[in-house]
Design a protein around this motif. Structure first.
Motif, mmCIF file in Angstrom:
data_model
loop_
_atom_site.group_PDB
_atom_site.id
_atom_site.type_symbol
_atom_site.label_atom_id
_atom_site.label_comp_id
_atom_site.label_asym_id
_atom_site.label_seq_id
_atom_site.Cartn_x
_atom_site.Cartn_y
_atom_site.Cartn_z
ATOM 1 N N SER A 32 -12.961 0.468 -2.430
ATOM 2 C CA SER A 32 -11.870 -0.164 -1.675
ATOM 3 C C SER A 32 -11.922 0.248 -0.213
ATOM 4 N N ASN A 33 -12.291 1.500 0.017
ATOM 5 C CA ASN A 33 -12.395 2.020 1.388
ATOM 6 C C ASN A 33 -13.425 1.270 2.217
ATOM 7 N N MET A 34 -14.481 0.814 1.534
ATOM 8 C CA MET A 34 -15.553 0.116 2.249
ATOM 9 C C MET A 34 -15.030 -1.122 2.975
ATOM 10 N N ALA A 35 -13.935 -1.690 2.470
ATOM 11 C CA ALA A 35 -13.347 -2.859 3.124
ATOM 12 C C ALA A 35 -12.884 -2.512 4.532
ATOM 13 N N LEU A 36 -12.361 -1.301 4.707
ATOM 14 C CA LEU A 36 -11.887 -0.865 6.029
ATOM 15 C C LEU A 36 -13.050 -0.629 6.976
ATOM 16 N N GLY A 87 -21.661 -0.712 -11.531
ATOM 17 C CA GLY A 87 -20.590 -1.335 -12.308
ATOM 18 C C GLY A 87 -19.183 -1.023 -11.854
ATOM 19 N N TYR A 88 -19.019 -0.501 -10.641
ATOM 20 C CA TYR A 88 -17.682 -0.159 -10.154
ATOM 21 C C TYR A 88 -17.172 -1.224 -9.185
ATOM 22 N N LEU A 89 -15.982 -1.700 -9.456
ATOM 23 C CA LEU A 89 -15.358 -2.714 -8.612
ATOM 24 C C LEU A 89 -14.067 -2.172 -8.018
ATOM 25 N N PRO A 90 -13.724 -2.591 -6.816
ATOM 26 C CA PRO A 90 -12.441 -2.167 -6.234
ATOM 27 C C PRO A 90 -11.299 -2.972 -6.829
ATOM 28 N N ASP A 91 -10.088 -2.518 -6.590
ATOM 29 C CA ASP A 91 -8.922 -3.329 -6.921
ATOM 30 C C ASP A 91 -8.882 -4.480 -5.916
ATOM 31 N N MET A 92 -8.880 -5.711 -6.401
ATOM 32 C CA MET A 92 -9.035 -6.860 -5.516
ATOM 33 C C MET A 92 -7.850 -7.028 -4.565
ATOM 34 N N VAL A 93 -6.633 -6.804 -5.054
ATOM 35 C CA VAL A 93 -5.457 -6.919 -4.177
ATOM 36 C C VAL A 93 -5.490 -5.820 -3.120
ATOM 37 N N LEU A 94 -5.799 -4.617 -3.559
ATOM 38 C CA LEU A 94 -5.894 -3.483 -2.634
ATOM 39 C C LEU A 94 -6.952 -3.758 -1.570
ATOM 40 N N MET A 95 -8.106 -4.248 -1.998
ATOM 41 C CA MET A 95 -9.192 -4.524 -1.057
ATOM 42 C C MET A 95 -8.805 -5.633 -0.077
ATOM 43 N N LEU A 96 -8.156 -6.675 -0.576
ATOM 44 C CA LEU A 96 -7.749 -7.785 0.293
ATOM 45 C C LEU A 96 -6.758 -7.306 1.357
ATOM 46 N N CYS A 97 -5.827 -6.460 0.958
ATOM 47 C CA CYS A 97 -4.851 -5.916 1.915
ATOM 48 C C CYS A 97 -5.544 -5.064 2.976
ATOM 49 N N ILE A 98 -6.525 -4.279 2.548
ATOM 50 C CA ILE A 98 -7.261 -3.435 3.492
ATOM 51 C C ILE A 98 -8.108 -4.295 4.425
ATOM 52 N N ILE A 99 -8.678 -5.375 3.898
ATOM 53 C CA ILE A 99 -9.463 -6.291 4.737
ATOM 54 C C ILE A 99 -8.584 -6.895 5.831
ATOM 55 N N ILE A 100 -7.417 -7.390 5.432
ATOM 56 C CA ILE A 100 -6.504 -8.015 6.403
ATOM 57 C C ILE A 100 -6.059 -6.995 7.452
ATOM 58 N N GLY A 101 -5.594 -5.839 6.976
ATOM 59 C CA GLY A 101 -5.125 -4.808 7.901
ATOM 60 C C GLY A 101 -6.239 -4.241 8.754
ATOM 61 N N GLY A 150 -6.142 -0.285 -9.178
ATOM 62 C CA GLY A 150 -5.589 0.856 -8.446
ATOM 63 C C GLY A 150 -4.694 1.690 -9.337
ATOM 64 N N PHE A 151 -4.152 1.045 -10.393
ATOM 65 C CA PHE A 151 -3.343 1.706 -11.421
ATOM 66 C C PHE A 151 -2.097 2.351 -10.826
ATOM 67 N N ARG A 152 -1.485 1.630 -9.901
ATOM 68 C CA ARG A 152 -0.279 2.117 -9.247
ATOM 69 C C ARG A 152 0.632 0.951 -8.889
ATOM 70 N N TYR A 153 1.937 1.260 -8.759
ATOM 71 C CA TYR A 153 2.892 0.284 -8.239
ATOM 72 C C TYR A 153 2.970 0.474 -6.726
ATOM 73 N N MET A 154 2.768 -0.598 -5.985
ATOM 74 C CA MET A 154 2.794 -0.487 -4.531
ATOM 75 C C MET A 154 3.016 -1.866 -3.916
ATOM 76 N N ASN A 155 3.919 -1.925 -2.956
ATOM 77 C CA ASN A 155 4.124 -3.157 -2.198
ATOM 78 C C ASN A 155 2.898 -3.388 -1.314
ATOM 79 N N PRO A 156 2.194 -4.509 -1.485
ATOM 80 C CA PRO A 156 0.971 -4.748 -0.702
ATOM 81 C C PRO A 156 1.179 -4.694 0.807
ATOM 82 N N LEU A 157 2.396 -4.991 1.259
ATOM 83 C CA LEU A 157 2.666 -4.982 2.700
ATOM 84 C C LEU A 157 2.422 -3.603 3.300
ATOM 85 N N TRP A 158 2.786 -2.543 2.564
ATOM 86 C CA TRP A 158 2.570 -1.186 3.071
ATOM 87 C C TRP A 158 1.081 -0.877 3.204
#
Length: 567
Positions: free
Chosen positions: A314-318, A511-525, A258-266
């Motif tokens: 990453s959006n596909m997770a939602l 060959g494109y992969l999502p950010d795994m942490v970002l995707m996991l957070c979106i899956i949970i939410g 994702g190349f960003r600083y972000m608290n996963p909770l948000w």
């Protein structure tokens, strides 16, 4: 004389060590620290020749060239743009580069930037909104000899052209620089030449330059990019001479792709909100999640990979897991999923998005028609509102009767202090071209084959535009299929699930992969939002849900026409 040689050698060695230490002083220049956290203020002090202007080039040590990218689409795009903008595949520039100067006019000038609005009407380069930006000079030879000598690692025409492309074009910024000045979601440019914030220009904010020309003493400071990757080294050049270096370190939780600083909770909270809305009306989940990623998360992708090719997977997770979160209630508990229609829709969308869409996109410039899609969307919005008119409701007696029964059930539940029980799908006849079912005791008829064909078309649109297609699915079912929202939404969620799987596979193939942490957070939410939305949907009447759908469609019209630029 020989006695002094060892001492002289030691002094030379000591001087060399001092010059090599980051944050050290060379030629009268001092960097206030050897390390800074991302977003910290960097301060540089020293002295230059009296009477001269100040030029401080701050350049990321690790350079980037188009040859460094591994992205399938980026390789093609940078090669194509390189021919047009006159830079080569091996042209190297620092992705993050700043020129702090008392003489910005030596490198370019301020100019107007127009953006927004439909290009099919306004034409290229025009827009309904206007702002200003700093434009670098068009040609390297437009710079005088002194300015050229002050650029640090930028020493040639092709480097200047690539630097200009990387900092002034939306694609260059989103693929290489990753830092930008925006108005809403629209990227304007990336700061390169900056001066004291007393200029009043928005790109000079948080920059201070104090120069005493009589003595040559100066103090310059600027705010480092808040999302500078961890452990990024920078070199500092003062009036053409390398004068030191420093490192930018981690400042928060870093999303590696994702190349960003972000608290996963948000991210989880955002996905819950979007997932709830999406599972209630069956549309616009992917687009709203994309807006959240752009405006809140600022998903950017690694250097050399365009932001969209990380954001979209990453959006596909939602759009996949929000429907899954709602299926227990829709399919198991309330039994209001018309499976033959949903599966035929889903299969059509899957084929359209993963197979047919690939070939259509290769031969037709589908993205050029995105603004025309806005016309279709607004017509569907108008039709959705028309369907609620008394005259239209008279023609759809089954929906009118169903709405009446639903309202009576709601009134009874309120009087008894209980929750309303939703009606369920009761199949009457199942056929590939004739599927009939009862819902709230009223019979509805639909052609699964027709909707499979419609799914193919929506799948192509989904693949071409990088969207889920729910905004087309739901109004198609309420308008063409004459289905109530309570039945249309679960079917739409099945369709978008298939669409998401197809699109995600397409990204993996390339060959494109999502950010795994970002995707996991979106899956949970998204999953949690799906559960909440499916429960909340029955709290709203058919009319209310259709109004929300119509408003969503009008919103998308403004978005496709680039009138809406903030969400």
């Amino acid at each position: 004389m020989k006695k002094f040689l060892p001492l002289f050698s030691v002094l030379l060695l000591a001087a060399a060590i001092v010059m090599a230490v980051p944050g050290s002083s060379t030629a009268g220049t001092t960097i206030s620290a050897a390390e800074y956290k991302a977003g910290d203020k960097v301060t540089i002090e020293g002295a230059i020749e009296p009477g001269k202007d100040l030029y401080i080039a701050v350049a990321q040590s690790k350079m980037f060239s188009p040859a460094d990218t591994s992205g399938t689409f980026e390789v093609k795009r940078l090669k194509k743009d390189g021919k047009k903008k006159k830079f080569n595949n091996d042209t190297k520039i620092p992705p993050l580069y700043y020129m702090l100067t008392t003489n910005p006019e030596a490198f370019g000038k301020e100019g107007k930037k127009r953006f927004g609005g439909p290009s099919v009407i306004l034409g290229k380069g025009r827009g309904i909104y206007s702002t200003t930006m700093f434009y670098l000079k068009k040609k390297f030879d437009d710079l005088d000899a002194e300015a050229k000598s002050m650029l640090g690692p930028i020493k040639s025409e092709d480097q200047w052209n690539f630097l200009k492309y990387a900092n002034e074009s939306g694609y260059g910024i989103n693929t290489i620089v990753k830092e930008s000045n925006r108005v809403g979601k629209v990227t304007i440019f990336s700061r390169t030449v900056i001066t004291d914030e007393g200029s009043g220009k928005y790109w000079d904010k948080n920059t201070s330059i104090k120069l005493d020309k009589a003595t040559g003493k100066f103090t310059a400071s600027f705010k480092s990019f808040r999302h500078t990757p961890p452990d990024t080294d920078f070199d500092v050049y003062v009036n053409g001479e390398k004068s030191g270096s420093y490192k930018v370190t981690k400042n928060g939780f870093w999303l590696s792709k994702g190349f960003r600083y972000m608290n996963p909770l948000w991210i989880v909270i955002g996905a819950i909100l979007v997932g709830t809305y999406f599972s209630m009306i069956g549309a616009a989940g992917g687009m709203l999640m994309a807006a959240f990623q752009i405006l809140i998360v600022h998903t950017a992708g690694p250097i050399g990979i365009n932001a969209a090719n990380v954001l979209k997977p990453s959006n596909m997770a939602l759009t996949l897991f929000s429907p899954l979160g709602s299926f227990y209630r829709f399919a198991v508990k309330e039994k209001r999923v018309a499976w033959p229609v949903g599966i035929s829709f889903g299969v059509g969308i899957f084929i359209g998005s993963i197979w047919l869409g690939k070939y259509v996109s290769a031969y037709l410039p589908m993205k050029a028609y995105k603004e025309w899609l806005a016309i279709l969307v607004v017509l569907m919005g108008i039709q959705t509102l028309r369907e609620m008119m008394p005259k239209a409701m008279e023609k759809r007696k089954n929906i009118k009767a169903m709405v009446k029964k639903f309202n009576e059930a709601v009134a009874k539940a309120k009087a008894e202090g209980s929750s309303v029980e939703m009606g369920k799908i009761e199949p009457v006849k199942t056929g590939i071209m004739d599927y009939r079912f009862k819902f709230w005791g009223e019979e509805f008829t639909i052609n699964p084959l027709l909707f499979a064909i419609l799914g193919l078309a929506i799948g192509v649109v989904s693949r071409s535009f990088g969207i889920g297609g729910g905004f087309l699915l739901v109004p198609a079912m309420t308008t063409l299929g004459a289905l109530p929202m309570y039945v249309a939404v679960p079917i739409s969620l099945i369709g978008t699930s298939f669409s998401s799987i197809g699109s995600f596979i397409g990204y993996l193939i390339n060959g494109y992969l999502p950010d795994m942490v970002l995707m996991l957070c979106i899956i949970i939410g998204g999953f949690a939002g799906g559960m909440l939305g499916s429960r909340a949907q029955k709290m709203f009447s058919e009319k209310t849900l259709k109004i929300v759908l119509a408003v969503t469609l009008f919103f998308l019209f403004f978005r496709f026409f680039k009138i809406e630029i903030w969400i």
